[in-house]
Every structure is written in C-alpha cells, then in structure tokens.
Design an enzyme around this catalytic site. Structure first.
Site, PDB file in Angstrom:
ATOM      1  N   TYR A   1      -0.174   2.861  -0.707  1.00 28.74           N
ATOM      2  CA  TYR A   1      -1.394   3.689  -0.748  1.00 28.74           C
ATOM      3  C   TYR A   1      -1.047   5.169  -0.627  1.00 28.74           C
ATOM      4  O   TYR A   1      -1.461   5.983  -1.461  1.00 28.74           O
ATOM      5  CB  TYR A   1      -2.354   3.277   0.387  1.00 28.74           C
ATOM      6  CG  TYR A   1      -3.429   4.306   0.669  1.00 28.74           C
ATOM      7  CD1 TYR A   1      -4.457   4.546  -0.243  1.00 28.74           C
ATOM      8  CD2 TYR A   1      -3.415   5.046   1.863  1.00 28.74           C
ATOM      9  CE1 TYR A   1      -5.440   5.507   0.012  1.00 28.74           C
ATOM     10  CE2 TYR A   1      -4.388   6.002   2.130  1.00 28.74           C
ATOM     11  CZ  TYR A   1      -5.393   6.232   1.198  1.00 28.74           C
ATOM     12  OH  TYR A   1      -6.357   7.186   1.448  1.00 28.74           O
TER      13      TYR A   1
ATOM     14  N   LYS B   1      -1.421   8.281  -3.293  1.00 28.91           N
ATOM     15  CA  LYS B   1      -2.227   9.488  -2.999  1.00 28.91           C
ATOM     16  C   LYS B   1      -1.347  10.740  -3.092  1.00 28.91           C
ATOM     17  O   LYS B   1      -1.766  11.769  -3.633  1.00 28.91           O
ATOM     18  CB  LYS B   1      -2.870   9.401  -1.608  1.00 28.91           C
ATOM     19  CG  LYS B   1      -3.994   8.394  -1.459  1.00 28.91           C
ATOM     20  CD  LYS B   1      -5.218   8.664  -2.322  1.00 28.91           C
ATOM     21  CE  LYS B   1      -6.006   9.868  -1.897  1.00 28.91           C
ATOM     22  NZ  LYS B   1      -7.272   9.996  -2.678  1.00 28.91           N
TER      23      LYS B   1
ATOM     24  N   THR C   1      -5.526  12.509   1.779  1.00 30.19           N
ATOM     25  CA  THR C   1      -5.377  11.900   3.101  1.00 30.19           C
ATOM     26  C   THR C   1      -4.213  12.508   3.870  1.00 30.19           C
ATOM     27  O   THR C   1      -3.247  12.983   3.268  1.00 30.19           O
ATOM     28  CB  THR C   1      -5.142  10.381   2.929  1.00 30.19           C
ATOM     29  OG1 THR C   1      -4.779   9.813   4.177  1.00 30.19           O
ATOM     30  CG2 THR C   1      -4.008  10.094   1.936  1.00 30.19           C
ATOM     31  N   ASP C   2      -4.273  12.414   5.203  1.00 25.17           N
ATOM     32  CA  ASP C   2      -3.139  12.880   6.021  1.00 25.17           C
ATOM     33  C   ASP C   2      -1.938  11.944   5.893  1.00 25.17           C
ATOM     34  O   ASP C   2      -0.826  12.292   6.300  1.00 25.17           O
ATOM     35  CB  ASP C   2      -3.547  13.033   7.495  1.00 25.17           C
ATOM     36  CG  ASP C   2      -4.040  11.743   8.149  1.00 25.17           C
ATOM     37  OD1 ASP C   2      -4.109  10.707   7.467  1.00 25.17           O
ATOM     38  OD2 ASP C   2      -4.353  11.787   9.357  1.00 25.17           O
ATOM     39  N   GLU C   3      -2.157  10.729   5.331  1.00 26.64           N
ATOM     40  CA  GLU C   3      -1.051   9.770   5.255  1.00 26.64           C
ATOM     41  C   GLU C   3       0.066  10.231   4.325  1.00 26.64           C
ATOM     42  O   GLU C   3       1.174   9.702   4.377  1.00 26.64           O
ATOM     43  CB  GLU C   3      -1.569   8.393   4.825  1.00 26.64           C
ATOM     44  CG  GLU C   3      -2.567   7.841   5.827  1.00 26.64           C
ATOM     45  CD  GLU C   3      -2.800   6.346   5.709  1.00 26.64           C
ATOM     46  OE1 GLU C   3      -2.051   5.662   5.003  1.00 26.64           O
ATOM     47  OE2 GLU C   3      -3.752   5.871   6.360  1.00 26.64           O
TER      48      GLU C   3
HETATM   49  P1  NAD Z   1     -13.876   3.583  -0.359  1.00 28.38           P
HETATM   50  O1  NAD Z   1     -12.871   2.517  -0.670  1.00 28.38           O
HETATM   51  O2  NAD Z   1     -14.945   3.310   0.623  1.00 28.38           O
HETATM   52  O3  NAD Z   1     -14.586   4.048  -1.705  1.00 28.38           O
HETATM   53  C1  NAD Z   1     -13.891   4.252  -2.897  1.00 28.38           C
HETATM   54  C2  NAD Z   1     -14.923   4.332  -4.018  1.00 28.38           C
HETATM   55  O4  NAD Z   1     -14.201   4.561  -5.246  1.00 28.38           O
HETATM   56  C3  NAD Z   1     -15.724   3.040  -4.208  1.00 28.38           C
HETATM   57  O5  NAD Z   1     -17.093   3.333  -4.379  1.00 28.38           O
HETATM   58  C4  NAD Z   1     -15.143   2.421  -5.463  1.00 28.38           C
HETATM   59  O6  NAD Z   1     -16.080   1.643  -6.200  1.00 28.38           O
HETATM   60  C5  NAD Z   1     -14.715   3.676  -6.232  1.00 28.38           C
HETATM   61  N1  NAD Z   1     -13.644   3.391  -7.198  1.00 28.38           N
HETATM   62  C6  NAD Z   1     -12.489   2.716  -6.958  1.00 28.38           C
HETATM   63  N2  NAD Z   1     -11.782   2.620  -8.087  1.00 28.38           N
HETATM   64  C7  NAD Z   1     -12.493   3.254  -9.061  1.00 28.38           C
HETATM   65  C8  NAD Z   1     -12.273   3.492 -10.432  1.00 28.38           C
HETATM   66  N3  NAD Z   1     -11.188   3.027 -11.058  1.00 28.38           N
HETATM   67  N4  NAD Z   1     -13.197   4.197 -11.131  1.00 28.38           N
HETATM   68  C9  NAD Z   1     -14.317   4.670 -10.503  1.00 28.38           C
HETATM   69  N5  NAD Z   1     -14.579   4.444  -9.208  1.00 28.38           N
HETATM   70  C10 NAD Z   1     -13.674   3.746  -8.486  1.00 28.38           C
HETATM   71  O7  NAD Z   1     -13.004   4.849   0.059  1.00 28.38           O
HETATM   72  P2  NAD Z   1     -13.303   5.990   1.140  1.00 28.38           P
HETATM   73  O8  NAD Z   1     -12.807   5.535   2.448  1.00 28.38           O
HETATM   74  O9  NAD Z   1     -14.684   6.444   0.981  1.00 28.38           O
HETATM   75  O10 NAD Z   1     -12.303   7.119   0.607  1.00 28.38           O
HETATM   76  C11 NAD Z   1     -12.721   8.048  -0.393  1.00 28.38           C
HETATM   77  C12 NAD Z   1     -11.573   9.011  -0.676  1.00 28.38           C
HETATM   78  O11 NAD Z   1     -11.218   9.698   0.527  1.00 28.38           O
HETATM   79  C13 NAD Z   1     -10.298   8.329  -1.164  1.00 28.38           C
HETATM   80  O12 NAD Z   1      -9.718   9.150  -2.141  1.00 28.38           O
HETATM   81  C14 NAD Z   1      -9.423   8.246   0.079  1.00 28.38           C
HETATM   82  O13 NAD Z   1      -8.057   8.269  -0.264  1.00 28.38           O
HETATM   83  C15 NAD Z   1      -9.835   9.514   0.798  1.00 28.38           C
HETATM   84  N6  NAD Z   1      -9.694   9.485   2.267  1.00 28.38           N
HETATM   85  C16 NAD Z   1     -10.235   8.458   2.996  1.00 28.38           C
HETATM   86  C17 NAD Z   1     -10.146   8.497   4.390  1.00 28.38           C
HETATM   87  C18 NAD Z   1     -10.756   7.418   5.258  1.00 28.38           C
HETATM   88  O14 NAD Z   1     -10.550   7.430   6.477  1.00 28.38           O
HETATM   89  N7  NAD Z   1     -11.509   6.489   4.718  1.00 28.38           N
HETATM   90  C19 NAD Z   1      -9.486   9.559   5.021  1.00 28.38           C
HETATM   91  C20 NAD Z   1      -8.916  10.573   4.229  1.00 28.38           C
HETATM   92  C21 NAD Z   1      -9.048  10.524   2.845  1.00 28.38           C
HETATM   93  O1  DAU Z   2      -5.498   8.609   7.907  1.00 26.84           O
HETATM   94  C1  DAU Z   2      -6.396   8.544   6.839  1.00 26.84           C
HETATM   95  C2  DAU Z   2      -6.454   7.113   6.310  1.00 26.84           C
HETATM   96  O2  DAU Z   2      -7.138   6.355   7.300  1.00 26.84           O
HETATM   97  C3  DAU Z   2      -7.162   7.008   4.964  1.00 26.84           C
HETATM   98  O3  DAU Z   2      -6.432   7.710   3.993  1.00 26.84           O
HETATM   99  C4  DAU Z   2      -7.302   5.535   4.552  1.00 26.84           C
HETATM  100  O4  DAU Z   2      -8.040   5.449   3.344  1.00 26.84           O
HETATM  101  C5  DAU Z   2      -8.038   4.804   5.650  1.00 26.84           C
HETATM  102  O5  DAU Z   2      -8.115   3.432   5.333  1.00 26.84           O
HETATM  103  C6  DAU Z   2      -7.332   4.982   7.000  1.00 26.84           C
HETATM  104  O6  DAU Z   2      -6.050   4.316   6.996  1.00 26.84           O
HETATM  105  P1  DAU Z   2      -5.542   3.451   8.252  1.00 26.84           P
HETATM  106  O7  DAU Z   2      -4.543   2.480   7.770  1.00 26.84           O
HETATM  107  O8  DAU Z   2      -5.179   4.319   9.388  1.00 26.84           O
HETATM  108  O9  DAU Z   2      -6.944   2.717   8.641  1.00 26.84           O
HETATM  109  P2  DAU Z   2      -7.272   1.208   9.083  1.00 26.84           P
HETATM  110  O10 DAU Z   2      -8.692   1.199   9.506  1.00 26.84           O
HETATM  111  O11 DAU Z   2      -6.824   0.216   8.087  1.00 26.84           O
HETATM  112  O12 DAU Z   2      -6.360   1.024  10.388  1.00 26.84           O
HETATM  113  C7  DAU Z   2      -6.472   1.882  11.498  1.00 26.84           C
HETATM  114  C8  DAU Z   2      -5.436   1.454  12.527  1.00 26.84           C
HETATM  115  O13 DAU Z   2      -5.810   0.165  13.061  1.00 26.84           O
HETATM  116  C9  DAU Z   2      -4.048   1.270  11.934  1.00 26.84           C
HETATM  117  O14 DAU Z   2      -3.069   1.647  12.892  1.00 26.84           O
HETATM  118  C10 DAU Z   2      -3.942  -0.245  11.685  1.00 26.84           C
HETATM  119  C11 DAU Z   2      -4.801  -0.817  12.807  1.00 26.84           C
HETATM  120  N1  DAU Z   2      -5.488  -2.093  12.482  1.00 26.84           N
HETATM  121  C12 DAU Z   2      -6.247  -2.123  11.356  1.00 26.84           C
HETATM  122  C13 DAU Z   2      -6.921  -3.282  11.006  1.00 26.84           C
HETATM  123  C14 DAU Z   2      -7.753  -3.353   9.738  1.00 26.84           C
HETATM  124  C15 DAU Z   2      -5.404  -3.184  13.327  1.00 26.84           C
HETATM  125  O15 DAU Z   2      -4.715  -3.133  14.383  1.00 26.84           O
HETATM  126  N2  DAU Z   2      -6.057  -4.331  12.977  1.00 26.84           N
HETATM  127  C16 DAU Z   2      -6.813  -4.435  11.854  1.00 26.84           C
HETATM  128  O16 DAU Z   2      -7.372  -5.527  11.585  1.00 26.84           O
END
Ligand code: NAD
Ligand code: DAU
Length: 349
Positions: free
Chosen positions: A156, A160, A131-133
């Site tokens: 988180y 990561k 992630t970019d975080e």
């Molecule tokens: P998600 O939470 O939707 O899915 C995570 C999956 O991992 C689920 O299917 C869950 O059952 C599985 N999982 C969790 N713990 C596990 C374990 N112990 N063993 C096996 N499986 C397990 O997450 P996502 O949003 O699809 O993110 C996927 C990956 O991409 C993560 O590594 C996250 O850090 C990264 N990522 C997400 C975003 C985003 O915006 N969502 C952005 C950048 C990177």
């Molecule tokens: O940047 C990549 C990341 O983006 C991934 O690594 C994470 O897995 C993914 O969850 C996401 O993280 P964020 O914290 O940015 O996403 P989230 O959807 O939780 O929140 C997006 C923005 O909106 C953040 O500034 C918090 C705000 N927010 C979020 C929720 C859930 C609100 O204002 N209200 C809300 O209820």
C-alpha cells in the site's frame, strides 16, 4: 469565484467528508464526485448532500484511460482533489497488484488527462491526498517532517509513494500546478469496518473478539476525519505550488492503550459492566512488515496556513462511538455481502 472541482473517491470515508464540507461551504463551486463504488465506496455516506444543486456523482474507474480522458475533455475541470485509492494495508499484502493498478496507474491516468486538457495551467490545481506511511517507520522518538526521506514498507505505502512521485514528476516536467498532503490515521463516521476503530466498535457491539495484531505495542497518530477535511480545505485554497504539507493530530497512541480506552468508553455507552469489553481482546498473528510507529510533525501546516485540529481525542472518539451506535443500519448494510468472507479469511489463524 466559480470553480468546477473533480473529487475522486468521494464515496469513501475521507472523500465523503471532503465532499460534504465543500458542497456546504462553497455554493459557487460545482463539485463532481467520481467514484467506482468498490467495496469501500458507499453513496449512503452522502445522502444529506446528494440533491444539492452544486453536487453531482459520476460512477467510473480512474484506471479506465478512455473514460477518464473523455470526462476531462467534456467537463473542463478547474481542479482535482484526488482521494480515490485502495486504502487498506492488510488487503495490499494479499493483493498488491490491485494497489499498483488503482493507486499508481489510476493516478497517472488522471495526471495525463489533466495535462491534456489544461492548456493554460496557471489557475489549475492537482491536489493529491497521500499518507504518512510513505515515510516508513519511526523508532521510539522523532517525528515525520515534510523532508523525511521516503521509505515505504508495505505494498500500500509503496504504491502511494509511487503516486506521490508521479505527481511531483508532472509538476517538474510539465509545469503542472500540484500540492500534496500526507496525513496520519483518520478516525470518525463512515469508515469501512476493516480499519481498527470501526472494526473494534462493531465487534464490541456484537460481543465478538477484538483481534490485536502482535503485542499491540504499535503506535499510530490519530486525527478526526473532519479535521482532515478542514486541512484539505485550507491546503486547497492556500497551499503553495509544489509544496508538501504533513497533517496529523499531535495525538500518538499505542494500539493497546487506544483499544483499552475504547473498551472503557464502550462499556459506559452501552451500559455494560466495567471491564466487560476488555475481556474481548485477543492477541492474534502480527501483520507482516508491521510498521512500528508513525507520528507526524504538522507544525508547517499550523505555522504557514493556520490549521490545527479542532477537537481533542477524547471528544473525537466520543463523537465517533456515538455515530456508529446511532447508525447500526449503515453498519449492517455495509457488512452484508462479501464482508463476512473477507473477515473470516483475514482473521483465520
Ligand atoms: P476508502 O477506502 O474509504 O475510500 C476510497 C474510495 O476510492 C472509495 O469510495 C472507492 O470506491 C474509491 N475507489 C477505489 N478505487 C477506485 C477506482 N479505481 N476508481 C474510482 N474510485 C475508486 O479510503 P479513505 O480511507 O477514505 O482514503 C482516501 C484517501 O486518503 C486515499 O488516497 C488514502 O491513501 C488517503 N489517506 C487515508 C488515510 C486514512 O487514515 N484512512 C490517511 C491518510 C491518507
Ligand atoms: O497512517 C495513515 C494510514 O492509516 C492510511 O494511509 C491508511 O489508508 C489507513 O488504513 C491507516 O493505516 P493503518 O494500517 O495504520 O490502519 P489500520 O486501521 O489498518 O490499523 C491501525 C493499527 O491497528 C495498525 O497498527 C494495525 C492494528 N490493527 C489493525 C486491525 C485492522 C490491529 O491490531 N488489529 C486489526 O484487526
């Protein structure tokens, strides 16, 4: 060329799009989806590919050392695309240990198993999805590049970042072929409604309030999830050993501007009076340690591997809203069970 690929976390949001793309595009590959099916894992995300000959699901936990080493010994994977993780920042604030266990220990377990079974490593690959975080937070200007120093600020992102370091340590210490990509905020179909967009789409549909954290002036860089999956495909096949690639949509929005655009589009789609969804906006207590701004410079990926996002944000957002409105049953199934409890606790003021 035939390849057996382990995709971890394939039942989750991004993982399901990666599985779909690989299963449909590469008939010669055998895709094994390993997922624990936590609250975020949902096999309904994969019903269209579940019977394909080149796809298999294995239920299991990446923190289970014996299970993982036996699986690697038995299956002899050629490559791993590692997405399994605890992924929600808010949950990491209330339950950090779970994030250390899954994101750090789980990743190290996979690395140990890959090292033990990959005797000749030259044609193997451990691809870690990050992630970019991990880069921390930006001021009003500037972009994260691949050389931005790590500065994680939430449990988180700290977990990561730690897993990224372990992956690079395996490359340097044990000659493991690795590649890492760090992506910005994804949006699209199949995302669990704890994340901003699916949560707000669902709340608008149900006339529930839209909880905006703090002043709403936080910036995120949004990428359509299918474009992330396409970038993963390109990096998996063409990325260079030990390189990092940033993935982003060149698409920054403050939360409040994004939410207002969503409200406008939802009014149109639902045939509601203009301005009615915006009335649901409620400013709530801020997220502790809330990172101010993320923005990705994805030019290395574009220049070296030729990837660019395929849709504009307006197109991607319209497709996303349409998907959630057409898949009410998916949403209702996933929000039954413990979801209400999570929601009430998270948004109690
Ligand atoms: P998600 O939470 O939707 O899915 C995570 C999956 O991992 C689920 O299917 C869950 O059952 C599985 N999982 C969790 N713990 C596990 C374990 N112990 N063993 C096996 N499986 C397990 O997450 P996502 O949003 O699809 O993110 C996927 C990956 O991409 C993560 O590594 C996250 O850090 C990264 N990522 C997400 C975003 C985003 O915006 N969502 C952005 C950048 C990177
Ligand atoms: O940047 C990549 C990341 O983006 C991934 O690594 C994470 O897995 C993914 O969850 C996401 O993280 P964020 O914290 O940015 O996403 P989230 O959807 O939780 O929140 C997006 C923005 O909106 C953040 O500034 C918090 C705000 N927010 C979020 C929720 C859930 C609100 O204002 N209200 C809300 O209820």
């Amino acid at each position: 060329m035939k390849k057996k690929i382990l995709v971890t976390g394939g039942a989750g949001f991004i993982g399901s799009h990666v599985i779909r793309l690989f299963v449909n595009k590469y008939e010669d590959y055998e895709i094994v989806n390993l997922d624990k099916l936590t609250y975020a894992g949902n096999l309904e995300n994969l019903t269209d590919v579940e019977n394909k000959a080149n796809y298999r699901f294995v239920k299991g936990c990446i923190t289970d050392k014996d299970f993982i080493s036996e699986l690697f010994e038995k299956e002899q994977f050629d490559a791993v695309i590692h997405l399994a993780a605890e992924s929600h920042v808010d949950r990491s604030i209330t339950n950090p240990l779970e994030f250390v266990e899954t994101n750090v220990m789980g990743t190290v377990n996979l690395l140990l198993a890959a090292k033990a079974t990959w005797k000749d490593k030259t044609d193997k690959l451990f691809y870690h999805i990050s992630t970019d975080e991990v880069y921390g937070t930006l001021g009003d200007t500037g972009l994260f590049t691949e050389t931005t120093p790590y500065d994680p600020r939430s449990p988180y992102s700290a977990a990561k970042a730690s897993s990224d370091h372990f992956v690079r340590a395996w490359a340097h210490t044990y000659d493991m072929p690795v590649v890492i990509s760090n992506c910005s905020n994804n949006y699209g179909a199949n995302q669990f409604p704890e994340k901003l967009l699916p949560l707000f789409i669902n709340n608008i549909r149900n006339n529930k309030s839209l909880p905006v954290y703090g002043d709403g002036k936080y910036t995120r860089d949004w990428l359509w999830v299918e474009d992330h999956a396409a970038a993963i495909d390109v990096i998996f096949h063409k990325g260079k050993n030990l390189e990092t690639y940033n993935i982003g949509g060149f698409n920054e929005w403050t939360n409040i501007d994004l939410i207002k655009l969503l409200c406008e589009q939802m009014d149109l789609k639902l045939g509601r009076e203009k301005g009615s969804s915006e009335k649901l906006i409620t400013y709530v207590k801020d997220r502790p340690g809330h990172d101010k701004r993320y923005a990705i410079d994805a030019t290395k990926l574009e220049r070296e591997l030729g990837w660019r996002p395929s849709v504009t944000f307006e197109q991607g957002l319209a497709k996303t809203i349409d998907w959630y409105l057409a898949n009410e049953e998916w949403m209702n199934n996933i929000t039954s069970g413990d979801y209400e409890k999570y929601y009430e606790k998270q948004y109690a003021q």
